[in-house]
Design a protein around this motif. Structure first.
Motif, PDB file in Angstrom:
ATOM      1  N   ALA A 116       1.151  -1.172   0.107  1.00  9.88           N
ATOM      2  CA  ALA A 116       0.165   0.159   0.457  1.00  9.88           C
ATOM      3  C   ALA A 116       0.596   1.374  -0.351  1.00  9.88           C
ATOM      4  O   ALA A 116       0.551   2.168   0.536  1.00  9.88           O
ATOM      5  N   ALA A 117       1.920   0.855  -0.589  1.00  9.80           N
ATOM      6  CA  ALA A 117       2.409   2.290  -0.995  1.00  9.80           C
ATOM      7  C   ALA A 117       2.805   3.182   0.536  1.00  9.80           C
ATOM      8  O   ALA A 117       3.282   2.427   1.408  1.00  9.80           O
ATOM      9  N   CYS A 118       2.702   4.393   0.079  1.00 12.76           N
ATOM     10  CA  CYS A 118       3.694   5.456   1.356  1.00 12.76           C
ATOM     11  C   CYS A 118       2.315   5.155   2.926  1.00 12.76           C
ATOM     12  O   CYS A 118       2.507   5.332   4.119  1.00 12.76           O
ATOM     13  N   SER A 119       1.289   4.242   2.623  1.00 10.85           N
ATOM     14  CA  SER A 119       0.132   4.255   3.486  1.00 10.85           C
ATOM     15  C   SER A 119       0.219   2.692   4.031  1.00 10.85           C
ATOM     16  O   SER A 119      -0.707   2.391   5.263  1.00 10.85           O
ATOM     17  N   GLY A 120       1.322   2.410   3.817  1.00  9.67           N
ATOM     18  CA  GLY A 120       1.992   0.925   3.262  1.00  9.67           C
ATOM     19  C   GLY A 120       1.628  -0.029   5.641  1.00  9.67           C
ATOM     20  O   GLY A 120       1.436  -0.612   6.680  1.00  9.67           O
ATOM     21  N   PHE A 121       2.293   1.163   5.891  1.00 11.22           N
ATOM     22  CA  PHE A 121       2.521   0.712   7.847  1.00 11.22           C
ATOM     23  C   PHE A 121       1.529   1.148   8.823  1.00 11.22           C
ATOM     24  O   PHE A 121       0.681   1.069   9.469  1.00 11.22           O
ATOM     25  N   VAL A 122       0.964   2.718   8.229  1.00  4.69           N
ATOM     26  CA  VAL A 122      -0.400   2.821   8.818  1.00  4.69           C
ATOM     27  C   VAL A 122      -1.482   1.115   8.872  1.00  4.69           C
ATOM     28  O   VAL A 122      -2.561   0.792   9.583  1.00  4.69           O
ATOM     29  N   LEU A 123      -1.601   0.906   6.958  1.00  8.26           N
ATOM     30  CA  LEU A 123      -2.791  -0.373   6.942  1.00  8.26           C
ATOM     31  C   LEU A 123      -2.493  -1.242   7.758  1.00  8.26           C
ATOM     32  O   LEU A 123      -2.593  -2.280   8.161  1.00  8.26           O
TER      33      LEU A 123
END
Ligand code: COA
Length: 333
Positions: A116-123
């Motif tokens: 999820a690209a730059c949102s990957g850590f939050v997801l």
């Protein structure tokens, strides 16, 4: 599944890793037609770390960050039940999480990648918290790691100046409901705008001569910087507000704003929209640039090591990027 009982979840440790080679804006100006002044005033970036040479990969960074997080709480890797590796630049398209699993010796853990690209850590944090809060797992390692230096077009000055390589890790543990620290989350995707930021698959122009199958390859990162900028500044404050509203919390209750480290102008514009003091923004992107899925755990780890974030602080964490995907988690530290 062990139990359907609703549990709490908390972050008990963090770790991070960066390549040893730093690459300044001045050095960048020897590769593309740019300047330290242009990059710094438009983005806040002074330098970034790049995986140069052949001896280290994104997996090595992820492993190092994970080991540091495990050491912080003296945890035996065999206690980890699940590993989620947020990455859009894996070493293997089938997934790199299993390599992290074997290299840290987390032999009881199931492991998968989350793209999820730059949102990957939050997801990934949200995904992990679901497994913990339903009581399925006890300890989860979440890693954000990217090496976008492998995927930028080094002749495109509008993108190559932005990105750096890094990894960051967090260990989440289940706890009693009253000690729950992952207070709320809010996630969104709008695929209508995926064209604004992509690393798209490109098909060969002619098929296999006997099979009529077209094969291909992945292209470099392409980005419409202005549209991505407007999207982030418009959508991220709304997501943070929705998340706070779900908790009946006010903006004033936020102690720290930990946003995806894309661009300092984006971070300050988001804080201004929310009327949050710039002093509450935690940032280190001047040193590392945009490290995609690694940026949030990298800056979180630094803030924790520097004792900036303390026990009971309310931390608003928000990610945004390709997809387009964005979201917020509110954490009580
Ligand atoms: N060095 C010097 N000049 C550059 C340059 C560089 N690295 N990159 C672009 N330029 C030039 C352009 O060619 C253009 O020149 P022109 O006016 O002669 O055509 C000029 O600078 C302005 O370009 P523009 O693209 O309009 O700049 P901008 O003000 O939009 O800033 C970004 C560009 C990328 C810094 C900005 O759009 C941005 O930060 N967007 C968000 C990107 C992001 O964070 N993406 C990841 C999200 S996860």
């Amino acid at each position: 599944m062990k139990s359907l009982m609703i549990q709490g979840a908390k972050i008990i440790a963090t770790g991070s890793a960066i390549p040893s080679s730093s690459f300044s804006n001045h050095e960048m100006s020897e590769v593309v037609n740019t300047s330290d002044e242009w990059i710094f005033t438009r983005t806040g970036i002074k330098e970034r770390r790049l995986l140069q040479g052949n001896d280290q990969s994104v997996v090595d960074l992820a492993v190092l960050a994970s080991k540091k997080a495990l050491n912080q709480v003296a945890m035996d890797p065999c206690q980890i039940d699940l590993i989620i590796l947020a990455t859009s630049s894996p070493h293997d398209l089938f997934g790199s999480a299993s390599k992290v699993q074997s290299q840290i010796g987390a032999f009881n853990a199931v492991a998968f990648d989350l793209t999820a690209a730059c949102s990957g850590f939050v997801l990934s944090l949200v995904t992990a918290s679901q497994f913990l809060q339903t009581g399925v797992y006890r300890n989860i390692l979440v890693v954000g790691a990217d090496a976008l230096s492998k995927w930028v077009d080094w002749s495109d000055r509008s993108t190559c100046i932005l990105f750096g390589d890094a990894a960051g890790a967090a260990i989440l543990q289940s706890c009693s409901f009253t000690h729950n620290a992952i207070l709320s989350f809010q996630l969104n995707t709008d695929g209508n705008y995926s064209k604004y930021l992509s690393m798209a698959y490109e098909q060969d122009i002619s098929p296999h001569p006997k099979l009529n199958i077209y094969q291909g390859y992945f292209k470099y990162i392409s980005m419409n910087g202005k549209e991505v900028y407007k999207f982030a500044v418009f959508q991220v404050p709304l997501s943070i507000l929705k998340c706070l509203n779900s908790l009946n919390m006010s903006v004033e209750e936020i102690d720290w704003l930990v946003l995806h480290q894309a661009n300092y102008r984006i971070l300050t514009a988001i804080a201004e929209k929310l009327s949050i003091s710039k002093n509450k923004i935690i940032s280190n992107l001047h040193k590392y640039g945009n490290t995609s899925a690694a940026s949030i755990p990298l800056v979180l780890d630094e803030a924790i090591q520097n004792k900036k974030i303390s026990h009971n602080d309310i931390v608003a964490i928000a990610g945004f990027g390709a997809g387009l995907t964005w979201g917020t988690i509110i954490v009580r530290w």
